[in-house]
Design an enzyme around this catalytic site. Structure first.
Site, PDB file in Angstrom:
ATOM      1  N   ASP A 243       0.864  -1.180   0.000  1.00 25.91           N
ATOM      2  CA  ASP A 243       0.000   0.000   0.000  1.00 25.91           C
ATOM      3  C   ASP A 243       0.909   1.241   0.000  1.00 25.91           C
ATOM      4  OD1 ASP A 243      -2.293   1.645   0.433  1.00 25.91           O
ATOM      5  OD2 ASP A 243      -1.835   1.665   2.582  1.00 25.91           O
TER       6      ASP A 243
ATOM      7  N   ASP B 273      -0.272   5.108   0.636  1.00 27.93           N
ATOM      8  CA  ASP B 273      -0.554   6.167   1.601  1.00 27.93           C
ATOM      9  C   ASP B 273      -0.470   5.595   3.020  1.00 27.93           C
ATOM     10  OD1 ASP B 273      -1.086   8.693   2.454  1.00 27.93           O
ATOM     11  OD2 ASP B 273      -3.049   8.864   1.497  1.00 27.93           O
TER      12      ASP B 273
ATOM     13  N   ASP C 189      -1.237  -0.054   6.016  1.00 34.40           N
ATOM     14  CA  ASP C 189      -1.422   0.689   7.271  1.00 34.40           C
ATOM     15  C   ASP C 189      -2.869   0.649   7.748  1.00 34.40           C
ATOM     16  OD1 ASP C 189      -2.394   2.404   5.203  1.00 34.40           O
ATOM     17  OD2 ASP C 189      -2.314   4.080   6.619  1.00 34.40           O
TER      18      ASP C 189
HETATM   19 MG   LIG Z   1      -2.888   3.262   3.298  1.00 34.59          MG
END
Ligand SMILES: [Mg+2]
Length: 271
Positions: A8, A10, A204
């Site tokens: 991922d 961001d 995240d």
């Molecule tokens: Mg993310």
């Protein structure tokens, strides 16, 4: 067996416009070790080339082949569902490009699908048209359902908000392509040429990256450099295989890469 990563962006590689410290070194290490990887993002706004440019500004040099977006997953999925189908799109460049590349035609009336992506440019009038089309039988597809950050200064409402708006107006639930949907989790792995047992997700967000990975039987690593905080973990019925503060703390090769090798090397027994 080639072990690879779906990463991922961001909250993992950058936060807003800032590089997360050590993310550049981590990616260089992957390149040096020849580890297959893709950046797997739910954001459908940017084309892979635009993503590559953004990363370059942050000091990370990769090619377009390293990027897999929910827009790409949506284009492939719809082309499989309805080859040469028609679409009415509420979204931006990344989504429009992918739909076009996958042979779908944009129309203004009577589409097979209404496709929603992140956007700053569509009007309530366009939303109203989309609502009518869905009520007349067009299938409602959303590229993803990432929650809005609920803070000032963000540049769009957030796709969970716009998806909910259209669902409320039509009484019809959107089909969701992006993480954690198996549609994207599987097509991202295939795009990278990996098997299930060869795939590790780094993210995240528990409800997208980690949930998506767990559902598919991939290994998962949660980084605490973005959305998830350690105390949030108790809210979920599943857990990641590993938790680190940021990608900087991920030691390569991963320990399960080694054990996979050992399992593979074991001679077959029995008939
Ligand atoms: Mg993310």
């Amino acid at each position: 067996m080639a072990q690879g990563l779906l990463i991922d962006m961001d909250g993992v590689i950058y936060g807003g416009d800032n590089l997360i410290p050590g993310a550049d070194d981590f990616i260089s290490k992957l390149v040096k070790m020849d580890v297959p990887f893709s950046f797997m993002t739910n954001n459908s706004q940017r084309t892979p080339l635009e993503v590559v440019r953004k990363l370059k500004k942050l000091g990370i040099t990769v090619s377009e082949q390293h990027v897999y977006t929910s827009a790409m997953a949506t284009g492939r999925f719809l082309a499989g569902q309805e080859p040469n189908g028609t679409v009415y799109v509420l979204g931006e460049g990344g989504l429009l490009t992918s739909l076009h590349e996958n042979g779908l035609t944009m129309v203004e009336t009577d589409p097979d699908f209404v496709v929603l992506g992140e956007g700053r440019n569509f009007t309530l009038e366009m939303v109203q048209r989309a609502v009518d089309m869905i009520l007349e039988g067009a299938k409602f597809i959303t590229t993803n359902r990432d929650p809005s950050p609920k803070k000032r200064g963000w540049n769009n409402l957030g796709i969970a908000a716009t998806t909910a708006m259209i669902e409320e107006a039509t009484g019809i639930k959107a089909f969701e392509v992006g993480k954690p949907s198996p549609v994207m989790m599987r097509s991202a792995r295939k795009y990278l040429g990996l098997e299930t047992a060869e795939t590790t997700v780094i993210g995240d967000t528990m409800s997208t990256d980690i949930q998506g990975g767990v559902q598919m039987g991939y290994k998962t690593i949660l980084v605490l450099s973005g959305v998830a905080k350690k105390e949030d973990l108790k809210k979920f019925a599943f857990k990641p295989d590993k938790i680190v503060n940021s990608v900087k703390d991920i030691e390569l090769p991963l320990k399960w890469w080694e054990s996979e090798k050992k399992t593979e090397a074991k001679p077959a027994t029995g008939v």
